[in-house]
Enzyme design. Structure first.
Site, PDB file in Angstrom:
ATOM      1  N   HIS A 263       0.778  -0.944   0.101  1.00 30.99           N
ATOM      2  CA  HIS A 263       0.010   0.056   0.055  1.00 30.99           C
ATOM      3  C   HIS A 263       0.859   1.300  -0.039  1.00 30.99           C
ATOM      4  CE1 HIS A 263      -3.380  -2.409   0.386  1.00 30.99           C
ATOM      5  NE2 HIS A 263      -3.367  -2.944   1.467  1.00 30.99           N
ATOM      6  N   ASP A 314      -5.343  -8.237  -3.143  1.00 29.68           N
ATOM      7  CA  ASP A 314      -5.413  -7.896  -2.008  1.00 29.68           C
ATOM      8  C   ASP A 314      -6.817  -8.432  -1.465  1.00 29.68           C
ATOM      9  OD1 ASP A 314      -5.375  -6.950   0.820  1.00 29.68           O
ATOM     10  OD2 ASP A 314      -5.299  -4.741   0.058  1.00 29.68           O
TER      11      ASP A 314
END
Length: 440
Positions: A263, A314
């Site tokens: 991220h 994810d």
């Protein structure tokens, strides 16, 4: 696995046509132009290297569509995710993960990095095999025909100095030393490698970060960490330790060429310089970062500072690495109001070679002699891809996962004409596995 494959078109770093690919023991042994021999498997489309999904939480797939009612934030989404986590056991996780990994195979993914922290039974009691949940994931990948790097995750705290809550107790081994002792009994296989992960700086106390880093260093294994996904994490870290999460990881030896920060959305200029200066890879997950309203990370700045970029699905709001690749470029366009930050070739490398390398498979993700024979055929006659073939641009900016027709993983055909050869009815497998969770 051995065989001969003939690609009508292939992306080898440049666009080539009429390419014969010979495979022995799962590796490419010859790659040359020529007509199709009678005994070759015809791959009729654009063949690209196998895709690497560098960040996955398999059980999040059960949330798709279920968290889109009403408004909220990452933190309200997390409460729903925890309810799913509390319902899983090893058998149910095997069924769900096999279906999820089969869905990945249909999307051209030949290797997954599974960020795995759901270790123990409800209440935190270890299973008879303390690695039963991790073993379920390794077996699921085998049954779906793809490779896996099990990124076994240390998760000890619900926040800075706070004990795990009633769901998180399943995630915790009590200490980083106990985590390392458990992980030590995991064995690598031909299709599976083992790496380390730190869930986040809020979930592993600073004094124990070095233990996880030392375990990975001793084995030259990948180490991944969620980093600065939310501003609240940054604020809590500065309050607790006086430094940003990136600074804290640097202080405890976590960053470096085998490390991947996932991220990296809310960074300071100093954070970017630290990540790039240590050659830490950054995994961007654009579809999840959009879905959870996380924000747009400084991907281009990170690359210019020295970080390689990789891609992950994810939470599996979408499983489509082509979408992740173009999403990184399109998000950067929104952030800067300028086009063309990466070439299609660079974006495809993030989804292939650089992704595999970040998962500890540097021999994969390229169409060249000596590489693992992962071949993905993208159809050129769908409504999305029909038109001029421009090379990597067609795959990255036109195709979707639905355009994947054939997938060869380590020389083995696991998807043919859009049908998974090991899990023939993937939608049914997903429905059955998710329904079992809902019943729980």
């Amino acid at each position: 696995m051995n065989g001969r494959f003939w690609a009508r078109h292939a992306w080898t770093g440049t666009l080539e046509s009429g390419v014969l690919i010979e495979v022995a023991s799962g590796r490419i042994v010859s790659l040359r132009a020529g007509s199709a021999p009678a005994d070759a498997v015809i791959l009729d489309g654009l063949v690209v290297p196998g895709l690497a999904n560098a960040h996955s939480h398999a059980f999040h797939r059960a949330l798709r569509g279920a968290t889109q009612v009403g408004s909220g934030t990452f933190w309200t989404w997390r409460e729903t995710m925890y309810r799913v986590a509390s319902a899983l056991d090893p058998d149910g996780y095997l069924d769900l993960a096999r279906a999820v990994y089969a869905e990945m195979a249909l999307a051209g993914i030949t290797c997954v990095g599974e960020f795995h922290y759901l270790h123990h039974a409800p209440g935190g009691v270890p299973y008879a095999d303390p690695n039963a949940m991790g073993e379920a994931l390794i077996e699921a990948a085998a049954q779906a025909g793809i490779r896996i790097t099990l990124l076994d995750t240390c998760y000890l705290s619900s926040g800075f100095g706070a004990e795990p809550d009633s769901t998180q107790i399943r995630f915790s081994d009590g200490s980083a030393s106990a985590w390392a002792e458990r992980v030590e009994s995991l064995k690598e296989r031909d299709h599976a490698r083992v790496g380390a992960a730190i869930h986040s700086v809020r979930a592993v106390p600073a004094a124990q970060l070095g233990t996880v880093a030392a375990w990975a260093d001793a084995r030259q294994a990948p180490i991944h960490v969620h980093l600065s996904e939310q501003p609240a994490e940054n604020e809590g870290c500065v309050e607790a330790y006086g430094v940003t999460p990136t600074g804290l990881l640097a202080d405890h030896g976590v960053l470096g060429p085998r490390a991947t920060a996932v991220h990296a959305t809310h960074l300071t200029g100093g954070d970017i310089a630290l990540l790039g200066g240590t050659a830490t890879t950054v995994c961007m997950c654009p579809t999840t970062e959009r879905d959870l309203a996380d924000g747009i990370g400084p991907a281009k700045d990170l690359q210019e500072a020295g970080s390689r970029l990789t891609l992950g699905s994810d939470s599996h709001a979408v499983i489509d690495l082509f979408e992740e690749a173009r999403g990184m470029e399109l998000d950067e366009r929104l952030r800067t109001r300028r086009r063309g930050h990466w070439s299609a070739a660079e974006l495809l490398r993030a989804a292939t070679g650089d992704g595999h390398a970040s998962l500890g498979w540097p021999e994969a993700g390229r169409l060249e002699v000596g590489a693992i024979a992962d071949l993905v055929t993208v159809s050129l006659d769908s409504v999305r891809t029909a038109g001029p073939l421009t090379g990597a641009e067609t795959a990255v900016f036109a195709a979707t996962a639905a355009d994947v027709r054939d997938v060869v993983a380590a020389g083995r055909m696991i998807v043919r004409h859009g049908v998974h050869q090991l899990v023939p009815d993937v939608p049914s497998a997903l429905r059955t596995a998710i329904a079992r969770l809902e019943e729980s």
